[in-house]
Design a protein around this motif. Sequence first.
Motif, PDB file in Angstrom:
ATOM      1  N   ILE A 198      31.076  17.501   2.859  1.00 31.15           N
ATOM      2  CA  ILE A 198      30.964  17.803   4.297  1.00 31.15           C
ATOM      3  C   ILE A 198      32.167  17.240   5.052  1.00 31.15           C
ATOM      4  CG2 ILE A 198      29.654  17.262   6.387  1.00 31.15           C
ATOM      5  CD1 ILE A 198      27.115  17.478   4.741  1.00 31.15           C
ATOM      6  N   GLU A 199      32.560  16.013   4.711  1.00 38.68           N
ATOM      7  CA  GLU A 199      33.711  15.403   5.369  1.00 38.68           C
ATOM      8  C   GLU A 199      34.996  16.169   5.080  1.00 38.68           C
ATOM      9  OE1 GLU A 199      36.050  11.090   5.526  1.00 38.68           O
ATOM     10  OE2 GLU A 199      34.239  11.339   4.328  1.00 38.68           O
ATOM     11  N   SER A 203      38.041  18.879   7.456  1.00 40.63           N
ATOM     12  CA  SER A 203      39.425  18.439   7.557  1.00 40.63           C
ATOM     13  C   SER A 203      40.298  19.550   8.128  1.00 40.63           C
ATOM     14  CB  SER A 203      39.959  18.017   6.184  1.00 40.63           C
ATOM     15  OG  SER A 203      39.168  16.984   5.632  1.00 40.63           O
ATOM     16  N   ASN A 204      41.459  19.160   8.654  1.00 40.66           N
ATOM     17  CA  ASN A 204      42.361  20.126   9.288  1.00 40.66           C
ATOM     18  C   ASN A 204      42.921  21.130   8.291  1.00 40.66           C
ATOM     19  OD1 ASN A 204      42.040  18.966  11.833  1.00 40.66           O
ATOM     20  ND2 ASN A 204      43.701  17.501  11.499  1.00 40.66           N
ATOM     21  N   TYR A 205      43.268  20.664   7.085  1.00 41.42           N
ATOM     22  CA  TYR A 205      43.875  21.604   6.128  1.00 41.42           C
ATOM     23  C   TYR A 205      42.866  22.621   5.622  1.00 41.42           C
ATOM     24  CZ  TYR A 205      41.885  18.888   2.248  1.00 41.42           C
ATOM     25  OH  TYR A 205      41.037  18.257   1.377  1.00 41.42           O
ATOM     26  N   ILE A 206      41.575  22.259   5.635  1.00 42.86           N
ATOM     27  CA  ILE A 206      40.548  23.238   5.261  1.00 42.86           C
ATOM     28  C   ILE A 206      40.399  24.283   6.369  1.00 42.86           C
ATOM     29  CG2 ILE A 206      38.105  23.548   4.736  1.00 42.86           C
ATOM     30  CD1 ILE A 206      39.661  22.286   2.486  1.00 42.86           C
ATOM     31  N   THR A 218      37.547  30.207  -2.923  1.00 42.39           N
ATOM     32  CA  THR A 218      38.886  29.662  -3.156  1.00 42.39           C
ATOM     33  C   THR A 218      39.095  28.381  -2.364  1.00 42.39           C
ATOM     34  OG1 THR A 218      39.739  31.897  -3.518  1.00 42.39           O
ATOM     35  CG2 THR A 218      41.351  30.172  -3.039  1.00 42.39           C
ATOM     36  N   VAL A 219      38.612  28.367  -1.131  1.00 43.06           N
ATOM     37  CA  VAL A 219      38.761  27.171  -0.294  1.00 43.06           C
ATOM     38  C   VAL A 219      38.060  25.976  -0.930  1.00 43.06           C
ATOM     39  CG1 VAL A 219      38.162  26.157   1.940  1.00 43.06           C
ATOM     40  CG2 VAL A 219      39.064  28.481   1.837  1.00 43.06           C
ATOM     41  N   VAL A 220      36.849  26.205  -1.424  1.00 40.48           N
ATOM     42  CA  VAL A 220      36.070  25.099  -1.975  1.00 40.48           C
ATOM     43  C   VAL A 220      36.636  24.634  -3.307  1.00 40.48           C
ATOM     44  CG1 VAL A 220      33.808  24.434  -2.871  1.00 40.48           C
ATOM     45  CG2 VAL A 220      33.973  25.764  -0.766  1.00 40.48           C
ATOM     46  N   LEU A 221      36.853  25.563  -4.229  1.00 40.41           N
ATOM     47  CA  LEU A 221      37.260  25.185  -5.582  1.00 40.41           C
ATOM     48  C   LEU A 221      38.709  24.723  -5.664  1.00 40.41           C
ATOM     49  CD1 LEU A 221      35.501  27.976  -7.702  1.00 40.41           C
ATOM     50  CD2 LEU A 221      34.719  25.656  -7.226  1.00 40.41           C
ATOM     51  N   MET A 225      37.584  20.736  -3.539  1.00 41.24           N
ATOM     52  CA  MET A 225      36.853  20.094  -4.629  1.00 41.24           C
ATOM     53  C   MET A 225      37.495  18.782  -5.076  1.00 41.24           C
ATOM     54  SD  MET A 225      34.207  20.128  -6.488  1.00 41.24           S
ATOM     55  CE  MET A 225      33.554  21.781  -6.243  1.00 41.24           C
ATOM     56  N   LYS A 226      38.804  18.773  -5.293  1.00 37.72           N
ATOM     57  CA  LYS A 226      39.461  17.563  -5.808  1.00 37.72           C
ATOM     58  C   LYS A 226      39.314  16.372  -4.861  1.00 37.72           C
ATOM     59  CE  LYS A 226      42.861  19.309  -9.103  1.00 37.72           C
ATOM     60  NZ  LYS A 226      44.301  19.350  -9.464  1.00 37.72           N
ATOM     61  N   PRO A 227      39.673  16.511  -3.578  1.00 37.92           N
ATOM     62  CA  PRO A 227      39.480  15.336  -2.706  1.00 37.92           C
ATOM     63  C   PRO A 227      38.011  14.953  -2.528  1.00 37.92           C
ATOM     64  CG  PRO A 227      40.185  17.245  -1.433  1.00 37.92           C
ATOM     65  CD  PRO A 227      40.360  17.602  -2.865  1.00 37.92           C
ATOM     66  N   ALA A 228      37.108  15.919  -2.602  1.00 37.33           N
ATOM     67  CA  ALA A 228      35.681  15.592  -2.463  1.00 37.33           C
ATOM     68  C   ALA A 228      35.162  14.843  -3.683  1.00 37.33           C
ATOM     69  CB  ALA A 228      34.869  16.864  -2.250  1.00 37.33           C
ATOM     70  N   LEU A 229      35.818  15.001  -4.823  1.00 30.63           N
ATOM     71  CA  LEU A 229      35.373  14.330  -6.044  1.00 30.63           C
ATOM     72  C   LEU A 229      35.780  12.867  -6.107  1.00 30.63           C
ATOM     73  CD1 LEU A 229      35.966  17.000  -8.846  1.00 30.63           C
ATOM     74  CD2 LEU A 229      33.776  16.073  -8.098  1.00 30.63           C
ATOM     75  N   LEU A 230      36.687  12.424  -5.261  1.00 36.85           N
ATOM     76  CA  LEU A 230      37.164  11.040  -5.337  1.00 36.85           C
ATOM     77  C   LEU A 230      36.032  10.016  -5.201  1.00 36.85           C
ATOM     78  CD1 LEU A 230      40.549  11.220  -3.379  1.00 36.85           C
ATOM     79  CD2 LEU A 230      40.220  10.786  -5.819  1.00 36.85           C
TER      80      LEU A 230
END
Length: 306
Positions: A198-199, A203-206, A218-221, A225-230
């Motif tokens: 959700i955070e 974000s601006n780049y999303i 495409t946006v999600v995967l 996805m990578k920054p959300a997995l941190l």
Amino acid sequence: MWSYALRRVLATLPTLLAVITVCYLLLHLTPGGPFDAEHRVSAAVLANLEAKYHLNEPLWKQYLLYLNSLLHGDLGASFRYEDWSVNELVANALPISAAIGGGSLLVSLVVGVALGTVAALRQNSAVDYGVMLLGSIGSAFPSFVIGPVLILVFAIWLKVAPAGGWNDFAPRYMLLPMALLVFINVATIGRVMRASMIEVLHSNYIRTARAKGLPLRTVVLRHAMKPALLPVVSLVGPLAISVITAAVVTESVFSIPGLGKLIVNGASNRDYTLVLGLVVLVTVLAVTFNLLVDLAYALLDPKIRY
């Protein structure tokens, strides 16, 4: 990155030595001993046992002898399991705990990330409420409550799985223990993944990617996805260790001969070498998993470099 990993490994040696020292002193300074059973042995037999295991030596000399054995890869002989060394006991129990704990952790990561992502994309929907309810139940009820409930429902009522025991990695016997660990871990991973996704989606780049007309998939995967997995990756280390600590309850409930049962037996029998060997093993695993988590950050976030 390799130099960073080498520095981390070298830095863990003092930590490992401190853990061993503290645990060694606590075990030996606590009243009682490994041969204080209900029926006490004669003084002559007790003297022979203490001489065999060097318990008649000064504490500092026992400590140095134990460190010397560790340097040679020897965890010592068990005080209560006759004709068995700690290395042999751990070698027999570790694959069982690794199969149940490792398998449940992999399934939990896949299911938890998927549920958390879907809940974030459908915020305030029935799916979102279901994921949050699952997270609340998994956090509120301990494993020693959920385990017997699983046995009652699936072993006694539905009769789809055995209530306990172990039959050389038979899938039927692994079903309920893994289900218990998966349920607990998914409750944590799902909530963390939902909040992180959700955070990131705000974000601006999303917003820029969506404004360019990219499909949501495409946006999600590709972008989210990578920054959300941190945050989820940060949980992998503690969850991997919690799998071992949870094995104390899980393997006791389902009568599984893994590390958890060894921990319980070693602590109750005051088996010094067995407890210390398991402490060394858990400490090494904790350090290793934390190092792997730190290295995984660099793969997920290009801004992180070591």
